[in-house]
Design a protein around this motif. Structure first.
Motif, PDB file in Angstrom:
ATOM      1  N   ARG A   1      40.453  38.667  38.706  1.00 22.35           N
ATOM      2  CA  ARG A   1      39.567  39.732  39.177  1.00 22.35           C
ATOM      3  C   ARG A   1      38.427  39.961  38.188  1.00 22.35           C
ATOM      4  NH1 ARG A   1      42.888  44.679  41.930  1.00 22.35           N
ATOM      5  NH2 ARG A   1      44.495  43.440  42.922  1.00 22.35           N
ATOM      6  N   SER A   2      38.756  39.885  36.907  1.00 18.61           N
ATOM      7  CA  SER A   2      37.710  40.094  35.893  1.00 18.61           C
ATOM      8  C   SER A   2      36.676  38.989  35.947  1.00 18.61           C
ATOM      9  CB  SER A   2      38.318  40.132  34.495  1.00 18.61           C
ATOM     10  OG  SER A   2      39.301  41.117  34.443  1.00 18.61           O
ATOM     11  N   LEU A   3      37.134  37.760  36.148  1.00 21.50           N
ATOM     12  CA  LEU A   3      36.197  36.637  36.256  1.00 21.50           C
ATOM     13  C   LEU A   3      35.226  36.880  37.404  1.00 21.50           C
ATOM     14  CD1 LEU A   3      38.064  33.239  35.849  1.00 21.50           C
ATOM     15  CD2 LEU A   3      36.195  34.128  34.490  1.00 21.50           C
ATOM     16  N   GLU A   4      35.772  37.243  38.568  1.00 22.34           N
ATOM     17  CA  GLU A   4      34.921  37.436  39.739  1.00 22.34           C
ATOM     18  C   GLU A   4      33.994  38.625  39.551  1.00 22.34           C
ATOM     19  OE1 GLU A   4      37.657  37.655  42.940  1.00 22.34           O
ATOM     20  OE2 GLU A   4      37.972  35.479  42.977  1.00 22.34           O
ATOM     21  N   ARG A   5      34.503  39.672  38.932  1.00 19.85           N
ATOM     22  CA  ARG A   5      33.647  40.828  38.680  1.00 19.85           C
ATOM     23  C   ARG A   5      32.505  40.437  37.749  1.00 19.85           C
ATOM     24  NH1 ARG A   5      33.724  46.370  39.058  1.00 19.85           N
ATOM     25  NH2 ARG A   5      35.821  46.477  39.898  1.00 19.85           N
ATOM     26  N   GLY A   6      32.817  39.611  36.782  1.00 22.98           N
ATOM     27  CA  GLY A   6      31.776  39.152  35.866  1.00 22.98           C
ATOM     28  C   GLY A   6      30.644  38.462  36.606  1.00 22.98           C
ATOM     29  N   GLU A   7      31.004  37.643  37.618  1.00 26.08           N
ATOM     30  CA  GLU A   7      29.974  36.975  38.425  1.00 26.08           C
ATOM     31  C   GLU A   7      29.115  37.998  39.143  1.00 26.08           C
ATOM     32  OE1 GLU A   7      31.113  32.845  37.929  1.00 26.08           O
ATOM     33  OE2 GLU A   7      29.567  33.606  39.281  1.00 26.08           O
TER      34      GLU A   7
ATOM     35  N   VAL B   1      49.042  39.929  35.147  1.00 19.97           N
ATOM     36  CA  VAL B   1      48.052  39.599  34.112  1.00 19.97           C
ATOM     37  C   VAL B   1      47.119  38.509  34.631  1.00 19.97           C
ATOM     38  CG1 VAL B   1      47.755  38.545  31.850  1.00 19.97           C
ATOM     39  CG2 VAL B   1      49.435  40.334  32.157  1.00 19.97           C
ATOM     40  N   GLY B   2      47.706  37.495  35.293  1.00 17.36           N
ATOM     41  CA  GLY B   2      46.873  36.431  35.843  1.00 17.36           C
ATOM     42  C   GLY B   2      45.918  36.965  36.887  1.00 17.36           C
ATOM     43  N   ASN B   3      46.427  37.860  37.737  1.00 15.26           N
ATOM     44  CA  ASN B   3      45.630  38.498  38.775  1.00 15.26           C
ATOM     45  C   ASN B   3      44.445  39.259  38.180  1.00 15.26           C
ATOM     46  OD1 ASN B   3      44.770  39.941  40.998  1.00 15.26           O
ATOM     47  ND2 ASN B   3      46.835  40.347  41.735  1.00 15.26           N
ATOM     48  N   LEU B   4      44.752  40.063  37.156  1.00 12.06           N
ATOM     49  CA  LEU B   4      43.700  40.833  36.479  1.00 12.06           C
ATOM     50  C   LEU B   4      42.635  39.907  35.906  1.00 12.06           C
ATOM     51  CD1 LEU B   4      45.203  43.734  34.384  1.00 12.06           C
ATOM     52  CD2 LEU B   4      43.480  43.852  36.144  1.00 12.06           C
TER      53      LEU B   4
END
Lengths: 258, 236
Positions: A229-235, A223-226
């Motif tokens: 990844r979502s944060l970075e994808r958002g950027e 869950v932490g990993n996801l």
């Protein structure tokens, strides 16, 4: 691999499918408001509302099993209201002693809980009917037409679009975990066979493979990993939007698909 | 006649101190198709993000004669069409039409012009039938083509592509190469696919550790085995 089944839209040509998305949105919202406003314990009214949803499902050529299974999603959330059984004042049906206090299950409480459960279930059915007969992009256009703030609608659109991407990533992480959840029959970490042959979930020495604790720990990490990844994808998505001229204001060209 | 891209002595450091670009200088003329090759971590993606002002470093970057500054960002972004590596990052709207229309819409064009450009861009990548489709149900090859359409609709002077053939099966890759050969725009293509560079680009830049280590005609660079080996590459 791809998750297609998360998309609730069912293609079809029924009269409900062909109805204008704005009308469907307003009707669905209206139905939910009416359901919420109904008094507690008005069982005949609930039956009437339920017959409305069933009739719409039949008209939309949806399988009833589909509707009922998906609407069962509402039930876990209804558990939040379970305390209402004990806290509503009224004539007690049974008393449960708890140390020096006694909590009582009241008739009025049970009626209230059941009413909340049924109303939630009916509201979720209306939402499912709306989502199953209207392509999501049309729903967004309909929301803008009924004057829901543009920024909010833009957020819904992004959320829906990337929910599938996120689901795919989660699926890949789960598969990777499964691929590494090996257990040899002669490993010291395998619990000795029980009388019935099935080891219980918490057995295995300490952090042994397959133990519930280990799996829970791994799930937490995933869950932490996801999230990261979502944060970075958002950027990256923001960089792509800026590269095409996004300036903070939400602008769209409204075209309906149907 | 201005250069399409003019980079002079560009340097950039990430917030944690790692130097990503160290004194990069090159010029791209209108109409050129240039390949940008180099090992992972050379700074290719970082360099690309500087070309439309998403990142700003020390040194000068001029696009179509305009220096990259706050007031020019709108025009710069209309002139440089950046296509990212992961097509999912670029297709963020509910439908294909919305995605391709995004660029011209934010350029302030009237709705009819936006629709016309969208139709043209989709036709240019041979995806006209996909107008009403939803992005996440498409294959990787289809997504990459639509991602190219999303920048083509802005009618940029230069297309900057980051790993366009990554993850494509041979058929889709062949289709992409044909598309890149047919499109008239100036191009800068960052890739590990040296065969693609050999087929599409007339000029190649080799980058390593934040610097441009070679700049010349593709035929010379890609057949210089020693040069390629020094920078972690192999002859195609």
């Amino acid at each position: 691999m791809h998750i297609h089944f998360v998309d609730p839209y069912q293609t079809g040509q029924s009269p409900v499918h062909r109805l204008n998305p704005r009308a469907k949105l307003v009707l669905a919202l209206g139905f939910i408001l009416v359901t919420a406003a109904m008094p507690l314990g008005a069982w005949p009214v609930y039956v009437l509302l339920f017959s409305l949803t069933i009739a719409t499902a039949v008209l939309a050529e949806l399988r009833l099993g589909f509707l009922l299974r998906r609407s069962a999603l509402a039930l876990p959330f209804v558990l939040a209201a379970v305390t209402v059984i004990f806290t509503t004042p009224g004539t007690a049906w049974l008393k449960l002693p708890l140390g020096s206090w006694a909590i009582s299950v009241t008739g009025a409480g049970v009626v209230r809980f059941l009413s909340i459960a049924i109303k939630s279930w009916l509201s979720v059915q209306a939402a499912i009917l709306l989502a199953a007969t209207t392509p999501f992009p049309d729903l967004l256009v309909a929301m803008r037409a009924v004057k829901i703030p543009r920024l909010l609608v833009a957020i819904f659109g992004l959320m829906w679009r990337y929910l599938f991407v996120l689901a795919d990533e989660a699926l890949r992480l789960l598969r990777a975990r499964e691929a590494r959840s090996a257990k040899l029959p002669t490993s010291p970490l395998t619990p000795p066979p029980q009388g019935r042959g099935m080891p219980l979930p918490w057995q295995g020495r300490g952090w042994g493979l397959g133990s519930l604790l280990w799996r829970g720990q791994v799930a937490g990490g995933m869950v932490g990993n996801l999230f990261l990844r979502s944060l970075e994808r958002g950027e990256r998505i923001y960089a792509a939007m800026a590269a095409r001229g996004y300036d903070g204001e939400v602008r769209t060209l409204d075209t309906l698909q149907t | 006649m201005h250069h399409t891209i003019e980079v002079q002595n560009l340097s950039f450091q990430y917030p944690d101190g790692t130097a990503a670009l160290r004194g990069v200088s090159f010029v791209i003329q209108p109409g050129e198709k240039v390949g940008l090759v180099g090992p992972n971590g050379a700074g290719k993606s970082t360099l690309m993000l500087h070309l439309n002002g998403i990142l700003r470093g020390q040194g000068q970057v001029k696009v179509c004669g305009l220096p990259i500054e706050e007031q020019n960002l709108g025009r710069v972004r209309a002139a440089v069409g950046l296509v990212f590596q992961d097509a999912d990052d670029q297709l963020f709207c509910p439908t294909v039409f919305d995605d391709v229309a995004f660029g011209p819409l934010y350029m302030g064009l009237p709705p009819d012009e936006v629709r016309r450009r969208t139709a043209e861009a989709l036709a240019a990548v041979a995806m006209s039938g996909y107008v009403k489709r939803v992005s996440h149900h498409l294959s990787v090859g289809e997504k990459k083509r639509i991602a190219i359409a999303t920048v083509l609709s802005m009618q940029p002077e230069i297309l900057v592509l980051d790993e366009p053939s990554a993850g494509l099966d041979p058929r889709a890759r062949r289709g992409l190469i044909r598309l890149l050969q047919e499109l008239p725009q100036t191009m800068l293509i960052a890739t590990h696919d040296l065969r693609l560079v050999a087929e599409v680009a007339s000029r190649t830049l080799v980058m390593d550790a934040g610097q441009i280590v070679a700049d010349g005609p593709t035929a010379e660079i890609l057949y210089n085995a020693a040069l390629l080996a020094r920078h972690g590459l192999e002859m195609p």
